[in-house]
Write an enzyme that holds these catalytic residues in place. Structure first.
Site, PDB file in Angstrom:
ATOM      1  N   ASP A 111      50.791 -13.959 -33.106  1.00 28.67           N
ATOM      2  CA  ASP A 111      51.441 -13.493 -34.340  1.00 28.67           C
ATOM      3  C   ASP A 111      51.028 -14.386 -35.513  1.00 28.67           C
ATOM      4  OD1 ASP A 111      52.897 -15.676 -33.563  1.00 28.67           O
ATOM      5  OD2 ASP A 111      54.867 -14.745 -33.769  1.00 28.67           O
ATOM      6  N   GLU A 165      53.258 -26.533 -27.423  1.00 25.16           N
ATOM      7  CA  GLU A 165      52.745 -26.727 -28.788  1.00 25.16           C
ATOM      8  C   GLU A 165      53.350 -27.976 -29.430  1.00 25.16           C
ATOM      9  OE1 GLU A 165      52.578 -23.257 -31.272  1.00 25.16           O
ATOM     10  OE2 GLU A 165      52.088 -24.434 -33.060  1.00 25.16           O
ATOM     11  N   LYS A 222      53.427 -12.837 -24.674  1.00 24.17           N
ATOM     12  CA  LYS A 222      53.890 -14.232 -24.800  1.00 24.17           C
ATOM     13  C   LYS A 222      55.206 -14.232 -25.565  1.00 24.17           C
ATOM     14  CE  LYS A 222      51.737 -17.446 -27.536  1.00 24.17           C
ATOM     15  NZ  LYS A 222      52.793 -17.748 -28.536  1.00 24.17           N
TER      16      LYS A 222
HETATM   17  O1  KIV Z   1      50.419 -17.120 -32.724  1.00 23.03           O
HETATM   18  C1  KIV Z   1      49.625 -17.928 -32.225  1.00 23.03           C
HETATM   19  O2  KIV Z   1      48.449 -17.968 -32.575  1.00 23.03           O
HETATM   20  C2  KIV Z   1      50.126 -18.827 -31.192  1.00 23.03           C
HETATM   21  C3  KIV Z   1      49.247 -19.965 -30.781  1.00 23.03           C
HETATM   22  C4  KIV Z   1      49.168 -20.957 -31.856  1.00 23.03           C
HETATM   23  C5  KIV Z   1      49.644 -20.554 -29.487  1.00 23.03           C
HETATM   24  O3  KIV Z   1      51.211 -18.667 -30.726  1.00 23.03           O
END
Ligand code: KIV
Length: 267
Positions: free
Chosen positions: A46, A184, A115
């Site tokens: 996102d 993260e 995710k």
């Molecule tokens: O949205 C994204 O790109 C992410 C990554 C930074 C892990 O969640």
């Protein structure tokens, strides 16, 4: 035969101590490049809201936005596992909505997994999504969708209590059935502890070298982003500077009547 990456393969990589390469991807042409380079996982993050749509945070991104980017990446990908972020407020309220929204990313976006940001508080929802046969990747530490609650994009797990909370969350997420876990912006030692405590692969971003894999936002590592670069980003090339030079050259050639030349003109 392409050696298609699956969630099972990622777990095998961890068992064999093989590192996992992950990058974000948002469009067809880039997906073709990532595929040719042999990336293991493409995350349709996102983060698209910030790097492609120009929002200040990831919060405005919708499921419909995500589906459009997922489909574009799918058209250019054959090898990598495709994982899509569930955007803010698409999974936190009703579990039934979370399952339906995850299902939309799989059915319409044609990705293979979703995710979800969050720790213990997300376990019930994650279990239901997995029961619907949708693989889930977890995400703890700095969770950008909680930016306002966290008071900015800050390193997490620096004191004993918050570090323990992250270790406990990782264990609970593993038990809930997630196939991998993004860590993260946490100290490298904490990431090492979490990585050795769980059997599923950890994918680090700003979490040091001991994770089972690494992920970066593609636009950050390509130098395509005008925003401040976090310490953990390694910029492999400055594409922004190259695009700027090319566009400036085009503008002057058009203004001066040097483009199109004979070479680019039909007789
Ligand atoms: O949205 C994204 O790109 C992410 C990554 C930074 C892990 O969640």
């Amino acid at each position: 035969m392409i050696d298609k990456i699956t969630t099972t393969k990622l777990k095998e990589f961890k068992q064999k101590s093989q590192k996992i390469s992950v990058l974000t991807g948002y469009d067809y042409e880039t997906a073709l490049i990532l595929n040719e380079a042999g990336i293991d996982v493409v995350l349709i993050g996102d983060s698209v809201g910030m790097v492609k749509l120009g929002y200040e945070t990831t919060l405005p991104v919708t499921i419909d936005d995500m589906i459009r980017y997922c489909k574009a990446v799918k058209r250019g990908n054959s090898r990598a596992l495709l994982v899509a972020d569930m955007p803010f407020l698409s999974y936190e309220n009703e579990i039934k909505d979370a399952v339906l929204n995850a299902g939309r990313l799989i059915k319409e976006g044609e990705v293979e997994a979703v995710k979800i940001e969050g720790g213990a508080e997300m376990v019930k929802t994650i279990k239901k999504i997995i029961e619907a046969k949708i693989p889930v990747m977890g995400h703890i530490g700095l969770t950008p969708q909680a930016v306002h609650q966290m008071g900015g994009y800050k390193v997490q797990g620096k004191d004993k209590d918050s570090a323990k909370k992250l270790v406990d969350s990782a264990k609970m997420l593993e038990e809930s059935g997630v196939f991998a876990l993004v860590l993260e912006c946490i100290p490298a030692d904490l990431a090492r502890t979490i990585t050795s405590n769980i059997s599923i692969p950890t994918i680090g971003i700003g979490a040091g070298p001991h994770c089972d894999g690494q992920v970066l936002v593609l636009d950050d590592m390509l130098g395509l982003c005008s925003r401040v670069k976090p310490k953990f980003v390694k910029q492999y090339v400055n594409i922004r500077a190259k695009i700027l030079d090319a566009v400036k050259q085009y503008c002057s050639e058009v203004k001066e009547g040097r483009f199109p030349s004979d070479e680019h003109t039909y007789k």
